[in-house]
Write an enzyme that holds these catalytic residues in place. Structure first.
Site, mmCIF file in Angstrom:
data_model
loop_
_atom_site.group_PDB
_atom_site.id
_atom_site.type_symbol
_atom_site.label_atom_id
_atom_site.label_comp_id
_atom_site.label_asym_id
_atom_site.label_seq_id
_atom_site.Cartn_x
_atom_site.Cartn_y
_atom_site.Cartn_z
ATOM 1 N N HIS A 180 0.836 -1.221 0.000
ATOM 2 C CA HIS A 180 0.000 0.000 0.000
ATOM 3 C C HIS A 180 0.864 1.263 0.000
ATOM 4 O O HIS A 180 0.444 2.308 0.479
ATOM 5 C CB HIS A 180 -0.942 0.034 1.205
ATOM 6 C CG HIS A 180 -1.685 -1.249 1.429
ATOM 7 N ND1 HIS A 180 -2.894 -1.528 0.851
ATOM 8 C CD2 HIS A 180 -1.355 -2.361 2.144
ATOM 9 C CE1 HIS A 180 -3.297 -2.741 1.210
ATOM 10 N NE2 HIS A 180 -2.371 -3.280 1.991
ATOM 11 N N SER B 162 14.098 22.063 -16.139
ATOM 12 C CA SER B 162 12.893 22.830 -16.409
ATOM 13 C C SER B 162 13.313 24.181 -16.963
ATOM 14 O O SER B 162 14.325 24.738 -16.550
ATOM 15 C CB SER B 162 12.108 23.009 -15.114
ATOM 16 O OG SER B 162 11.245 24.123 -15.232
ATOM 17 N N LYS C 33 14.960 21.938 -10.882
ATOM 18 C CA LYS C 33 14.372 20.665 -11.294
ATOM 19 C C LYS C 33 15.322 19.752 -12.049
ATOM 20 O O LYS C 33 16.138 20.187 -12.848
ATOM 21 C CB LYS C 33 13.145 20.916 -12.211
ATOM 22 C CG LYS C 33 11.998 21.615 -11.540
ATOM 23 C CD LYS C 33 11.309 20.776 -10.468
ATOM 24 C CE LYS C 33 10.520 19.633 -11.034
ATOM 25 N NZ LYS C 33 9.272 20.077 -11.682
ATOM 26 N N GLU D 284 9.353 8.429 -17.298
ATOM 27 C CA GLU D 284 7.984 8.915 -17.512
ATOM 28 C C GLU D 284 7.491 8.553 -18.911
ATOM 29 O O GLU D 284 6.330 8.179 -19.101
ATOM 30 C CB GLU D 284 7.928 10.436 -17.316
ATOM 31 C CG GLU D 284 7.932 10.831 -15.843
ATOM 32 C CD GLU D 284 8.031 12.337 -15.624
ATOM 33 O OE1 GLU D 284 7.815 12.769 -14.505
ATOM 34 O OE2 GLU D 284 8.361 13.077 -16.582
#
Ligand code: ARG
Length: 462
Positions: free
Chosen positions: A153, A274, A280, A287
């Site tokens: 979980h 970024s 970043k 992804e």
């Protein structure tokens, strides 16, 4: 090619709509290979002269060379790869080129080409899966003892080793390899000889062609041979599972990279920054692997839907099988190749993993097991430990940091030897059976996987 039956030329828009050459040129190498095998068989059977065969061989070799160096003039007017090659051959060698199509149809031809193409693709994919597995095993070996929290979980559950976690990924890919090998057996059957749908009136030798092309068997029924696309669907299902696995792995990499986890770092070459937020470092590659999984699932559904309403035998619908299949293979090949490099580039922040494992009462189950060994029924032990965890929570520390007197308040069975099981290392070492996370067992799993991968390359591909 069929204008003899028509009064007017095909409409330009219809020509563009029905042509498949913009994408099926990718079958050319296999179309030539299949044509050669077919022509040799026709010559053996006395259907084609030796002279015609020699012309066909020469013509196809010249065409193959032109395709390789990029100078072959693909024509939309010639509709598809089969017509393009046949017309080019006839332009080159005349009569013999026109005889090549004896005892075959584009229907059994395209089914054959596609199977040859896919067989080759599966072999390339298997090699890449193998690469990823080897990289995972190498990392797992380096981290057979590195402690991290295992999750259920997405909550800290029990300590595991990072090596154990990576070997779980390896296991997923081992099943994928197994599935693809099984799928390959059904891809690897010869449709040629079915001709348009009913077979041919010529005395062909299908077994000869199958042998020449390395097929393991024949598609036994001519109607099924030209219309079956199960093999493509089955492959797409296998491919979807591979992508699903890669996507799950990618997701974990993304999580582990967030500063909140901080478990791993990826080399800069796999990340982007970024344009607005200077701090970043984004995990674009994992992804995209996660994102591209969607298109592969989509292709599976496209192929299933393509087939569901088709009566026997060949229908033009089948031309729509290629683009989904090609894109599935391209996506899989790219994703596997980049993932192999990504895995090799993972840098582990072992202290962050250990800290996270030491903070979530990850050895609570070990304390319960300890009490069971001292005679308490498991359900009661569970209750005792739950109360101890609450006490630790109230004090703002991990269960393993409670003092002996504090622990003994929850059960008189607890003695000083409890700390051997409350430590992360103690917890790991205790899970010492096949499939467990004890470093000894992780190393054994690594040895088994290496042996399996060594076996897999020994016999020549059938
Ligand atoms: N380009 C066609 C395809 O991809 C080849 C087979 C065409 N056969 C036919 N009868 N129109 O399926």
């Amino acid at each position: 090619m069929w204008s003899g039956r028509f009064d007017e030329p095909v409409d330009e828009r219809v020509k563009r709509y029905t042509a498949s050459i913009p994408f099926d040129w990718r079958l050319a190498r296999f179309d030539i290979q299949a044509s050669l095998a077919h022509a040799e068989m026709l010559a053996q059977a006395g259907i084609l002269s030796e002279r015609d065969l020699a012309d066909i061989r020469r013509g196809l070799a010249e065409i193959a060379a032109e395709i390789d160096n990029g100078s072959f003039p693909w024509k939309l007017d010639d509709e598809d790869v089969h017509f393009n090659l046949e017309r080019a051959l006839t332009r080159r060698i005349g009569e013999a080129g026109k005889r090549l199509h004896t005892a075959r149809s584009r229907n059994d031809q395209v089914a054959t080409d596609l199977r040859l193409w896919l067989r080759d693709a599966i072999d390339r994919i298997q090699a890449l899966i193998r690469q990823v597995r080897l990289r995972l095993i190498d990392q797992a070996e380096a981290h057979a003892e590195t402690v991290m929290p295992g999750f259920t979980h997405l909550q800290v559950a029990q300590p595991v080793t990072f090596g154990h976690h990576l070997m779980a990924w390896q296991e997923m890919l081992a099943r994928d390899a197994e599935r693809l090998a099984d799928c390959r057996r059904r891809v690897n059957r010869l449709p040629l000889g079915a001709a348009a749908l009913a077979g041919t009136s010529f005395p062909i030798d299908r077994a000869y062609v199958a042998r020449a092309l390395g097929f393991e068997g024949l598609c036994e029924n001519s109607l099924d041979a030209v219309s079956d696309r199960d093999f493509a669907i089955e492959f797409s299902a296998c491919a979807s599972l591979v992508m699903m696995h890669l996507s799950r792995m990618a997701e974990e990499i993304i999580l582990w990279m967030t500063p909140r986890f901080g478990f791993i770092e990826l080399p800069d070459r796999f990340c982007t920054g970024s344009s607005i937020m200077p701090q970043k470092k984004n995990p674009d590659v994992p992804e995209l692997i996660r994102g591209k999984t969607g298109r592969v699932y989509g292709h599976l559904l496209a192929l299933l839907t393509l087939m569901k309403g088709q009566p026997l035998a060949y229908n033009k619908d089948n031309q729509e099988d290629k683009e989904p299949l090609f894109d599935t293979v391209d996506t899989l090949v790219d994703s596997l190749a980049i993932f192999a490099e990504l895995v090799a580039g993972i840098r582990v922040r072992a202290e962050a993993m250990r800290r996270a494992a030491a903070e979530g009462h990850a050895t609570a189950t070990d304390l319960a097991d300890y009490l069971v060994r001292k005679g308490l029924p498991f359900r009661e032990a569970h209750e005792v430990v739950a109360r101890a965890v609450r006490a630790a929570e109230a004090r703002g520390c991990d269960l393993a940091r409670l003092e002996l007197a504090q622990l003994q308040a929850f059960s008189p069975l607890i003695e000083a030897d409890v700390y051997a099981v409350l430590t992360l290392e103690g917890s790991l070492a205790a899970r010492d059976h096949v499939g467990g996370t004890a470093p000894r067992q992780v190393r054994a799993a690594i040895a088994r996987a290496r042996a399996q991968l060594a076996d897999a390359v020994r016999p020549a591909a059938g």
